[in-house]
Design a protein around this motif. Structure first.
Motif, PDB file in Angstrom:
ATOM      1  N   ALA A 159       1.154   8.828   1.504  1.00 12.71           N
ATOM      2  CA  ALA A 159       2.585   8.701   1.211  1.00 12.71           C
ATOM      3  C   ALA A 159       3.156   7.419   1.808  1.00 12.71           C
ATOM      4  CB  ALA A 159       3.338   9.920   1.750  1.00 12.71           C
ATOM      5  N   ALA A 160       2.713   7.070   3.002  1.00 10.81           N
ATOM      6  CA  ALA A 160       3.186   5.850   3.655  1.00 10.81           C
ATOM      7  C   ALA A 160       2.753   4.600   2.896  1.00 10.81           C
ATOM      8  CB  ALA A 160       2.682   5.793   5.093  1.00 10.81           C
ATOM      9  N   SER A 162       2.548   4.512  -0.454  1.00  6.78           N
ATOM     10  CA  SER A 162       2.912   4.708  -1.860  1.00  6.78           C
ATOM     11  C   SER A 162       3.547   3.474  -2.488  1.00  6.78           C
ATOM     12  CB  SER A 162       3.839   5.917  -2.009  1.00  6.78           C
ATOM     13  OG  SER A 162       5.019   5.747  -1.232  1.00  6.78           O
ATOM     14  N   GLN A 163       4.382   2.753  -1.746  1.00  3.95           N
ATOM     15  CA  GLN A 163       5.010   1.573  -2.330  1.00  3.95           C
ATOM     16  C   GLN A 163       3.987   0.465  -2.556  1.00  3.95           C
ATOM     17  OE1 GLN A 163       9.170   0.551  -1.709  1.00  3.95           O
ATOM     18  NE2 GLN A 163       8.506  -1.367  -0.786  1.00  3.95           N
ATOM     19  N   ASP A 253       3.411  16.081  -0.921  1.00  4.65           N
ATOM     20  CA  ASP A 253       4.389  15.206  -0.281  1.00  4.65           C
ATOM     21  C   ASP A 253       5.738  15.283  -0.964  1.00  4.65           C
ATOM     22  OD1 ASP A 253       4.936  12.865   1.650  1.00  4.65           O
ATOM     23  OD2 ASP A 253       5.567  12.065  -0.288  1.00  4.65           O
ATOM     24  N   ARG A 426       8.275   2.900   1.003  1.00  2.00           N
ATOM     25  CA  ARG A 426       7.693   4.024   0.274  1.00  2.00           C
ATOM     26  C   ARG A 426       8.200   4.034  -1.154  1.00  2.00           C
ATOM     27  NH1 ARG A 426       6.268   9.264   2.909  1.00  2.00           N
ATOM     28  NH2 ARG A 426       7.178  10.052   0.997  1.00  2.00           N
TER      29      ARG A 426
END
Length: 456
Positions: A159-160, A162-163, A253, A426
């Protein structure tokens, strides 16, 4: 990034062509333009566009989310719907979710008794991942505590990133032209650890295959397709691990973040908390836990979740790609052009939402129902044939989790109000400061929800 793009659209218009390293990208930030595109071109934009890193377990070449709209994608969706996410599958697995919800309540109660601080997102993530795992693999899932913690940890790590994963997808063509692959080492480090863990989980499931009836759960159907046992489409082992990773990361998430955003909005609005609690007490009472069958009779709870999804959608930017050249609003768009829908901006579009930046669940009680023939303004789970197939399950998990937290506990936050600042870096929305609270039991020992399910 979504706010920067929203600012660009507010200044230059809701239907734009941007150029990134001289490559065109279509940006859409209006409900009416989204409607026009998907009314006439849903199939044309059914591709999720370029894959950032082919080998990556999540959003990679073996995954379901980024797969081309074709035989493989249709086969995997069919399995998910028939074995896990469809109405009949959800009915069969209701008992699993009831047991997991009871465990969620007991865990919160234990922390309340010990006066421990509760991280709402972490607790919701445990609930969601455990529920998804049991629905997918049955009783063999995560019988060892250290494996459960590793799944949680790797989901958070993905998730961290994701960007960065999103950027590698949208900018793949210009990055390839420049012969650079940013973030690959960092992303693949997490992906490889996730793949090793999921392989161990699958092997343990295979060793216990005699303990459950074959093909009754999704994992058995996937393994049968892997072995080629009368499969419509033969898949490989990485396909299975990629699907599991996308379930735990994507569904786990996003659903836990929705629960955190929802509780933050509720706790920041005492009037909303009081009205919701009154509704739950009236319908459910104080002698048992809320359960899925109560949800249709709890319209205000459902409205709160919808309003949470509107203001804080899990996926703020929805990437697609035009498979064929087409004309939209008089502009010709060539084949292969990336499309980015700013769902965050669409669901705060002042042309379609009154007081768009205010949290008003009442708007979903009939006052501002969406007129689908004119606009697509509510798209928290995507849009069109490539929308999220698990949206009903996700909403149900969030609604029951928040229902338990509101029904059974009083919550105390630090300070007068929760800081609603968004985390940076993110692609999936999260609070910059995780919601941590202390809680006290509100009702004495309600019956477990699974004891209230009528036998079928």
């Amino acid at each position: 990034m979504h706010k920067a793009l929203q600012k660009i659209s507010s200044e230059y218009g809701p239907f734009l062509q941007l150029r990134v390293f001289n490559f065109p990208v279509i940006l859409v930030s209006s409900a009416s333009v989204v409607y026009e595109i998907f009314k006439a071109h849903d199939l044309n934009v059914s591709s999720h566009g370029d894959i950032g890193i082919d080998e990556c377990l999540v959003f990679g070449a073996s995954g379901f989310i980024k797969a081309p709209y074709g035989d493989y994608w249709k086969f995997m969706k069919k399995i998910m719907v028939t074995k896990m996410l469809g109405p009949q599958s959800l009915e069969r697995s209701r008992g699993i979710r009831a047991v997991e919800l009871e465990g969620f309540y007991q865990n919160l109660l234990d922390k309340a008794m010990k006066k421990q601080i509760v991280n709402i997102c972490e607790e919701a993530l445990r609930l969601v991942n455990s529920t998804l795992g049991k629905m997918c693999l049955g009783s063999s899932f995560l019988q060892e505590k250290d494996e459960e913690e590793k799944v949680l940890k790797l989901s958070v790590e993905f998730a961290a990133l994701s960007q960065k994963i999103f950027l590698t997808q949208v900018l793949r063509k210009p990055l390839e032209k420049l012969r650079i692959l940013p973030f690959k080492k960092e992303i693949m480090n997490v992906s490889n650890k996730y793949e090793e863990l999921l392989e161990r989980i699958i092997v343990k499931h295979e060793e216990k295959v005699d303990e459950h009836e074959a093909n009754e759960i999704m994992m058995d159907t996937l393994l049968a397709a892997f072995r080629g046992e009368n499969a419509e489409y033969k898949i490989n082992r990485k396909h299975i691990k990629a699907l599991m990773a996308e379930l735990f990361f994507g569904a786990g998430d996003t659903t836990s973040q929705i629960a955190q955003w929802g509780m933050a909005e509720i706790l920041n609005n005492p009037r909303i908390l009081e009205r919701l609690r009154e509704e739950i007490d009236c319908v459910v009472g104080k002698l048992r836990l809320i359960q899925e069958t109560d949800l249709p009779m709890l319209p205000y709870l459902q409205a709160i979740i919808k309003e949470t999804l509107r203001l804080h959608p899990p996926g703020v930017l929805l990437p697609r790609e035009f498979q064929q050249g087409c004309t939209i609003r008089g502009f010709y768009i060539p084949k292969g052009t990336p499309l980015v829908i700013n769902a965050y901006a669409v669901m705060r579009d002042p042309d379609f939402w009154k007081d768009p930046n205010e949290f008003k669940p009442e708007r979903f009680l009939g006052q501002e129902e969406e007129t689908r023939e004119k606009a697509l303004k509510f798209l928290p789970y995507g849009v069109g044939r490539r929308g999220c197939p698990g949206s009903n399950l996700a909403s149900s998990l969030v609604e029951t989790a928040i229902g338990v937290m509101v029904q059974c506990f009083d919550w105390k936050i630090e300070g007068e109000e929760i800081n609603m600042e968004e985390a940076s870096g993110r692609a999936l929305l999260a609070l910059a400061h995780p919601l941590k609270c202390t809680l006290t039991p509100r009702i004495p020992n309600p019956l477990p929800s699974n004891l209230q399910i009528p036998s079928s």
